[in-house]
Write a protein that holds these residues in place. Structure first.
Motif, PDB file in Angstrom:
ATOM      1  N   PRO A  68       0.668  -1.247  -0.093  1.00  0.00           N
ATOM      2  CA  PRO A  68       0.059  -0.079  -0.240  1.00  0.00           C
ATOM      3  C   PRO A  68       0.794   1.184   0.135  1.00  0.00           C
ATOM      4  CG  PRO A  68       0.364  -0.919   2.307  1.00  0.00           C
ATOM      5  CD  PRO A  68       0.793  -1.602   1.438  1.00  0.00           C
ATOM      6  N   LEU A  69       0.106   2.454  -0.054  1.00  0.00           N
ATOM      7  CA  LEU A  69       0.802   3.669  -0.014  1.00  0.00           C
ATOM      8  C   LEU A  69       0.692   4.340   1.367  1.00  0.00           C
ATOM      9  CD1 LEU A  69       2.159   6.121  -1.210  1.00  0.00           C
ATOM     10  CD2 LEU A  69       0.285   6.826  -2.192  1.00  0.00           C
ATOM     11  N   VAL A  70       1.632   4.507   2.085  1.00  0.00           N
ATOM     12  CA  VAL A  70       1.520   5.067   3.471  1.00  0.00           C
ATOM     13  C   VAL A  70       1.920   6.513   3.269  1.00  0.00           C
ATOM     14  CG1 VAL A  70       1.821   4.976   5.689  1.00  0.00           C
ATOM     15  CG2 VAL A  70       1.381   2.788   4.474  1.00  0.00           C
ATOM     16  N   MET A  71       1.127   7.394   3.564  1.00  0.00           N
ATOM     17  CA  MET A  71       1.543   8.890   3.747  1.00  0.00           C
ATOM     18  C   MET A  71       1.949   9.399   4.973  1.00  0.00           C
ATOM     19  SD  MET A  71       1.958  10.327   0.610  1.00  0.00           S
ATOM     20  CE  MET A  71       1.817  11.840   1.015  1.00  0.00           C
ATOM     21  N   VAL A  72       2.772   9.652   5.213  1.00  0.00           N
ATOM     22  CA  VAL A  72       3.254  10.470   6.679  1.00  0.00           C
ATOM     23  C   VAL A  72       3.399  12.025   6.699  1.00  0.00           C
ATOM     24  CG1 VAL A  72       4.808  10.013   8.710  1.00  0.00           C
ATOM     25  CG2 VAL A  72       4.268   8.094   7.317  1.00  0.00           C
ATOM     26  N   HIS A  73       2.610  12.777   7.060  1.00  0.00           N
ATOM     27  CA  HIS A  73       2.851  14.240   6.748  1.00  0.00           C
ATOM     28  C   HIS A  73       3.640  14.509   8.081  1.00  0.00           C
ATOM     29  CE1 HIS A  73       0.513  14.426   3.431  1.00  0.00           C
ATOM     30  NE2 HIS A  73      -0.833  14.374   3.993  1.00  0.00           N
ATOM     31  N   ILE A  74       4.700  15.033   8.034  1.00  0.00           N
ATOM     32  CA  ILE A  74       5.744  15.258   9.187  1.00  0.00           C
ATOM     33  C   ILE A  74       5.657  16.862   9.340  1.00  0.00           C
ATOM     34  CG2 ILE A  74       7.946  15.463  10.061  1.00  0.00           C
ATOM     35  CD1 ILE A  74       8.490  12.690   8.487  1.00  0.00           C
ATOM     36  N   VAL A  75       5.321  17.403  10.823  1.00  0.00           N
ATOM     37  CA  VAL A  75       5.259  18.585  10.974  1.00  0.00           C
ATOM     38  C   VAL A  75       6.095  18.999  12.270  1.00  0.00           C
ATOM     39  CG1 VAL A  75       2.818  18.846   9.643  1.00  0.00           C
ATOM     40  CG2 VAL A  75       2.990  18.515  12.261  1.00  0.00           C
ATOM     41  N   CYS A  76       6.297  20.176  12.288  1.00  0.00           N
ATOM     42  CA  CYS A  76       6.893  20.729  13.688  1.00  0.00           C
ATOM     43  C   CYS A  76       6.659  22.041  13.988  1.00  0.00           C
ATOM     44  CB  CYS A  76       8.353  20.247  13.718  1.00  0.00           C
ATOM     45  SG  CYS A  76       9.575  21.460  12.855  1.00  0.00           S
ATOM     46  N   GLY A  77       6.622  22.776  15.121  1.00  0.00           N
ATOM     47  CA  GLY A  77       6.295  23.934  15.467  1.00  0.00           C
ATOM     48  C   GLY A  77       7.249  24.731  14.607  1.00  0.00           C
ATOM     49  N   LEU A  78       6.862  26.264  14.522  1.00  0.00           N
ATOM     50  CA  LEU A  78       7.915  27.039  13.861  1.00  0.00           C
ATOM     51  C   LEU A  78       9.147  27.337  14.590  1.00  0.00           C
ATOM     52  CD1 LEU A  78       8.377  29.224  11.725  1.00  0.00           C
ATOM     53  CD2 LEU A  78       6.888  30.811  13.111  1.00  0.00           C
ATOM     54  N   GLU A  79       9.439  27.364  15.929  1.00  0.00           N
ATOM     55  CA  GLU A  79      10.652  27.719  16.530  1.00  0.00           C
ATOM     56  C   GLU A  79      11.420  26.441  16.259  1.00  0.00           C
ATOM     57  OE1 GLU A  79      10.736  29.016  20.595  1.00  0.00           O
ATOM     58  OE2 GLU A  79       8.862  30.351  20.351  1.00  0.00           O
ATOM     59  N   GLU A  80      11.212  25.278  16.456  1.00  0.00           N
ATOM     60  CA  GLU A  80      11.657  24.086  16.276  1.00  0.00           C
ATOM     61  C   GLU A  80      12.435  24.016  14.532  1.00  0.00           C
ATOM     62  OE1 GLU A  80      14.070  20.845  17.018  1.00  0.00           O
ATOM     63  OE2 GLU A  80      13.426  22.264  18.118  1.00  0.00           O
ATOM     64  N   ASN A  81      11.430  24.227  13.544  1.00  0.00           N
ATOM     65  CA  ASN A  81      11.611  24.279  12.207  1.00  0.00           C
ATOM     66  C   ASN A  81      12.830  25.250  12.099  1.00  0.00           C
ATOM     67  OD1 ASN A  81       9.187  24.552   9.280  1.00  0.00           O
ATOM     68  ND2 ASN A  81      11.418  23.537   9.654  1.00  0.00           N
ATOM     69  N   ILE A  82      12.589  26.181  12.398  1.00  0.00           N
ATOM     70  CA  ILE A  82      13.889  27.371  12.080  1.00  0.00           C
ATOM     71  C   ILE A  82      14.901  26.859  12.711  1.00  0.00           C
ATOM     72  CG2 ILE A  82      14.570  29.592  12.806  1.00  0.00           C
ATOM     73  CD1 ILE A  82      11.737  30.534  12.772  1.00  0.00           C
ATOM     74  N   LYS A  83      15.184  26.257  14.008  1.00  0.00           N
ATOM     75  CA  LYS A  83      16.291  25.974  14.364  1.00  0.00           C
ATOM     76  C   LYS A  83      16.906  24.617  13.608  1.00  0.00           C
ATOM     77  CE  LYS A  83      17.349  22.836  18.630  1.00  0.00           C
ATOM     78  NZ  LYS A  83      16.964  22.214  19.605  1.00  0.00           N
ATOM     79  N   ARG A  84      15.944  23.746  13.398  1.00  0.00           N
ATOM     80  CA  ARG A  84      16.358  22.682  12.366  1.00  0.00           C
ATOM     81  C   ARG A  84      16.791  23.015  10.781  1.00  0.00           C
ATOM     82  NH1 ARG A  84      11.992  17.867  13.678  1.00  0.00           N
ATOM     83  NH2 ARG A  84      12.266  17.784  15.910  1.00  0.00           N
ATOM     84  N   ILE A  85      16.191  24.147  10.449  1.00  0.00           N
ATOM     85  CA  ILE A  85      16.319  24.373   9.020  1.00  0.00           C
ATOM     86  C   ILE A  85      17.694  25.173   8.989  1.00  0.00           C
ATOM     87  CG2 ILE A  85      15.203  26.825   8.698  1.00  0.00           C
ATOM     88  CD1 ILE A  85      13.993  25.497   6.114  1.00  0.00           C
ATOM     89  N   GLN A  86      18.139  25.689  10.081  1.00  0.00           N
ATOM     90  CA  GLN A  86      19.443  26.418  10.118  1.00  0.00           C
ATOM     91  C   GLN A  86      20.718  25.626  10.586  1.00  0.00           C
ATOM     92  OE1 GLN A  86      18.246  29.861  12.578  1.00  0.00           O
ATOM     93  NE2 GLN A  86      18.109  31.151  10.937  1.00  0.00           N
ATOM     94  N   SER A  87      20.347  24.375  10.635  1.00  0.00           N
ATOM     95  CA  SER A  87      21.406  23.291  11.271  1.00  0.00           C
ATOM     96  C   SER A  87      22.569  23.481  10.073  1.00  0.00           C
ATOM     97  CB  SER A  87      20.800  21.961  11.200  1.00  0.00           C
ATOM     98  OG  SER A  87      21.537  21.055  11.167  1.00  0.00           O
ATOM     99  N   PRO A  88      23.838  23.543  10.653  1.00  0.00           N
ATOM    100  CA  PRO A  88      24.918  23.429   9.681  1.00  0.00           C
ATOM    101  C   PRO A  88      25.087  22.091   8.679  1.00  0.00           C
ATOM    102  CG  PRO A  88      25.488  23.760  12.001  1.00  0.00           C
ATOM    103  CD  PRO A  88      24.164  23.291  12.028  1.00  0.00           C
ATOM    104  N   GLU A  89      24.415  21.169   9.243  1.00  0.00           N
ATOM    105  CA  GLU A  89      24.370  20.025   8.456  1.00  0.00           C
ATOM    106  C   GLU A  89      23.647  19.934   7.262  1.00  0.00           C
ATOM    107  OE1 GLU A  89      22.938  19.183  11.855  1.00  0.00           O
ATOM    108  OE2 GLU A  89      24.857  19.252  12.335  1.00  0.00           O
ATOM    109  N   ARG A  90      22.713  20.954   7.075  1.00  0.00           N
ATOM    110  CA  ARG A  90      21.988  21.082   5.882  1.00  0.00           C
ATOM    111  C   ARG A  90      22.932  21.905   4.871  1.00  0.00           C
ATOM    112  NH1 ARG A  90      16.610  20.388   5.803  1.00  0.00           N
ATOM    113  NH2 ARG A  90      16.359  21.857   4.308  1.00  0.00           N
TER     114      ARG A  90
END
Length: 186
Positions: A102-124
């Motif tokens: 089957p097709l399993v969709m997983v919508h991954i979300v997170c809060g804005l502050e945490e998203n900003i922290k993650r998106i600015q991560s040096p690993e990216r």
């Protein structure tokens, strides 16, 4: 089984996908694996970019078709809104799931502050991934719906306070429940 980890940039799709692939003994196809050749050699959103992505996806689909049917395939992506491009990608996932249900969709979300922290991560950095806080802010402000929410096996997972391992375990449990439900119906 096709598992699609769908979410905005910086929510942790690839990190969770790696953990999930290990748990499920699955193959992981990250959106950047499919798009990086096009990013390197063409201009984003041009017809050449899209054609390059299509051709890379065709190769991926051939390789996926050759895998044993009991090996799940996990994709990471960002499918939002109903643009022509997003709907074409969505149709490709539907087609893949016809061959490997089957097709399993997983919508991954997170809060804005945490998203900003993650998106600015040096690993990216250096991986062709978006990094600016403004990207997370724009995505949270517009909050276009994630495609696939109407499927029977869709899971919405808020990972704001979850470690990747815990998120992967929840997704794996959801996938097991989906397979059990299908077996019961079958």
């Amino acid at each position: 089984m096709i598992i699609v980890l769908n979410g905005y940039p910086g929510v942790g799709k690839l990190t969770i996908g790696r953990e999930l692939a290990e748990l499920l003994k699955a193959r992981l196809v990250d959106i950047h694996t499919l798009y990086n050749l096009a990013f390197a050699l063409t201009e984003f959103r041009t017809p050449e970019f899209r054609e390059t992505v299509r051709r890379v996806e065709e190769i991926a689909d051939e390789l996926i078709a050759a895998l044993p049917s009991d090996i799940p395939v996990i994709f990471t992506t960002v499918l939002t809104g109903e643009t022509g491009w997003a709907m074409e990608e969505w149709q490709r996932f539907l087609d893949r799931s016809d061959q490997r249900p089957p097709l399993v969709m997983v919508h991954i979300v997170c809060g804005l502050e945490e998203n900003i922290k993650r998106i600015q991560s040096p690993e990216r950095k250096g991986k062709g991934k978006l990094q600016g806080a403004e990207v997370a802010q724009r995505n949270h402000a517009s909050s276009k719906p994630l495609i696939g929410s109407d499927l029977p096996y869709t899971l919405r997972l808020d990972v704001t306070a979850l470690k990747p391992e815990a998120a992967a375990e929840r997704i794996a449990a959801h996938c097991s429940a989906v397979l059990a439900t299908i077996a019961d119906l079958g």
